[in-house]
Design an enzyme around this catalytic site. Sequence first.
Site, mmCIF file in Angstrom:
data_model
loop_
_atom_site.group_PDB
_atom_site.id
_atom_site.type_symbol
_atom_site.label_atom_id
_atom_site.label_comp_id
_atom_site.label_asym_id
_atom_site.label_seq_id
_atom_site.Cartn_x
_atom_site.Cartn_y
_atom_site.Cartn_z
ATOM 1 N N TRP A 321 0.832 -1.205 0.000
ATOM 2 C CA TRP A 321 0.000 0.000 0.000
ATOM 3 C C TRP A 321 0.863 1.252 0.000
ATOM 4 O O TRP A 321 0.521 2.256 -0.628
ATOM 5 C CB TRP A 321 -0.908 -0.008 1.232
ATOM 6 C CG TRP A 321 -1.770 1.224 1.357
ATOM 7 C CD1 TRP A 321 -3.012 1.426 0.836
ATOM 8 C CD2 TRP A 321 -1.441 2.429 2.068
ATOM 9 N NE1 TRP A 321 -3.484 2.679 1.166
ATOM 10 C CE2 TRP A 321 -2.526 3.319 1.929
ATOM 11 C CE3 TRP A 321 -0.332 2.842 2.806
ATOM 12 C CZ2 TRP A 321 -2.544 4.585 2.494
ATOM 13 C CZ3 TRP A 321 -0.343 4.107 3.368
ATOM 14 C CH2 TRP A 321 -1.435 4.959 3.206
ATOM 15 N N HIS A 322 2.008 1.192 0.686
ATOM 16 C CA HIS A 322 2.853 2.369 0.803
ATOM 17 C C HIS A 322 3.567 2.734 -0.495
ATOM 18 O O HIS A 322 3.920 3.896 -0.688
ATOM 19 C CB HIS A 322 3.895 2.169 1.913
ATOM 20 C CG HIS A 322 3.346 2.393 3.280
ATOM 21 N ND1 HIS A 322 2.663 1.417 3.983
ATOM 22 C CD2 HIS A 322 3.352 3.490 4.092
ATOM 23 C CE1 HIS A 322 2.294 1.895 5.159
ATOM 24 N NE2 HIS A 322 2.694 3.140 5.248
ATOM 25 N N GLY A 323 3.785 1.790 -1.355
ATOM 26 C CA GLY A 323 4.452 2.139 -2.600
ATOM 27 C C GLY A 323 4.761 0.945 -3.474
ATOM 28 O O GLY A 323 4.821 -0.196 -2.999
#
Length: 472
Positions: A321-323
């Site tokens: 989700w973060h990258g």
Amino acid sequence: MEVILLIFSSISFLYYFLPIVIPIYFLGPFRWKNLVLLIASLVFYFYGEPVYTLLIFITTVLAYIYGLIIDYFRGTKWCNVGLWFSVITSIGILGFFKYSDFLISNINGILKSEFPLINLALPIGISFYTFQTLSYTIDVYRNNVKVQKNFIELAAYITLFPQLIAGPIVRYSAVEKEFTSRTHSLENISYGVTRFVIGLSKKVLFADTLGSLAHILHSSLENSVIGYWIYAIAVSLQIYYDFSGYSDMAIALGRIFGFHFPENFNYPFISKSIGEFWRRWHISLGTWFRDYVYIPLGGNRVSFSRWFFNIFLVWFLTGFWHGADWTFIVWGLYFALFLVAEKLFLKNILAKIPGFISHIYVAVIIMISFVIFNANGMTEAICDIQSLFGMGGIPLWTNQTGYYLQSYAFVLAITLFGTTPILKNILHRLRQKNAANRILNLMIPIFQIGMLLIVTSYFVDGSFSPFLYFRF
């Protein structure tokens, strides 16, 4: 990122956008307030992302339609169809814009193919508003909230500018009633202004300064083992102050407009275990994955093998989700390893050892995690971790390390102190005494004006960097 001119820490936002929006909002009748917020939010987003404003509008329209379908066909198979279409389209849009090139690059690497990259710019805040729309349709399906038939109110919720581009992830259930009835008061405004100034100061004075130190040390050709550990400390604190500062400002602006957004941080660095750390860090994301992924998968009320799978899947998704990079995936799985270890045996050990050792254990694990998080690719992450432990032939100490440690000692000391609730507890005790409370009430406006002037001087001087979480 440079196109975002209306970020909270900018002259444009503080001295042009807010002074226009706030009077219009408060001078109009309540029935117009949600519309004012919707228009302001769309202008806010359009100013930096004119093309992708259409995307967030489409996302909002789809969430509105799926909510109506789920509610209208409740109890039939079409209700399930509506939910699945909501999930598939929301995740599909997020996946296409955020992860397409990552998947293509990995396919090319595995198959030795040459599929061209799409090279799409990442829509700002797409990870946050996608999770908000999903929480809305899922909660409508679960009958936890009533379907919103007023499009303006739903659109205002999804696009609400205080938390639009970097959270916290505000669920519709948390603000459902406040869209139809909320309280505006001088107390809320005072609280909001004070907290906004604190968050702004954390970002501009602390996070950006720590970011400069981290960049200097990481790019230095004369670094040392101690220098890399100082870099790890600086990066960890930078990310904390950057993101928690934004969350403070989002919560503050929400309060000014009558909303009570959930807290997103609760002094995570005082934790004595990794499990506790994640109950205190990015709370809105952790609880989102818990309620919408982990528990529906069975949580811990399943067989050991299935629980093991659930943990690693959730933390794989948390990292991803973060990258769109392997560093984020490894970062998520790294935490999964320690969470599993704590559940199986480390928790009992941590309970028996002195508290300061537990704090050291958490601090070391967290610093290494943010070195991975901040790295530009896994090769750099591995190299940085090796340097932390003296591999690669770097010295333990250099004169340059001493110079920068001395130069930034005060900033490091005050930011480390700021990760504890000591000051908050002192202020709370003082407020119990009438005389001290009166003095504090007199000092607050002076503090607000003084800090705002200092921060503004940084803007004028050109000392600016975007929020780290804008890239997510």
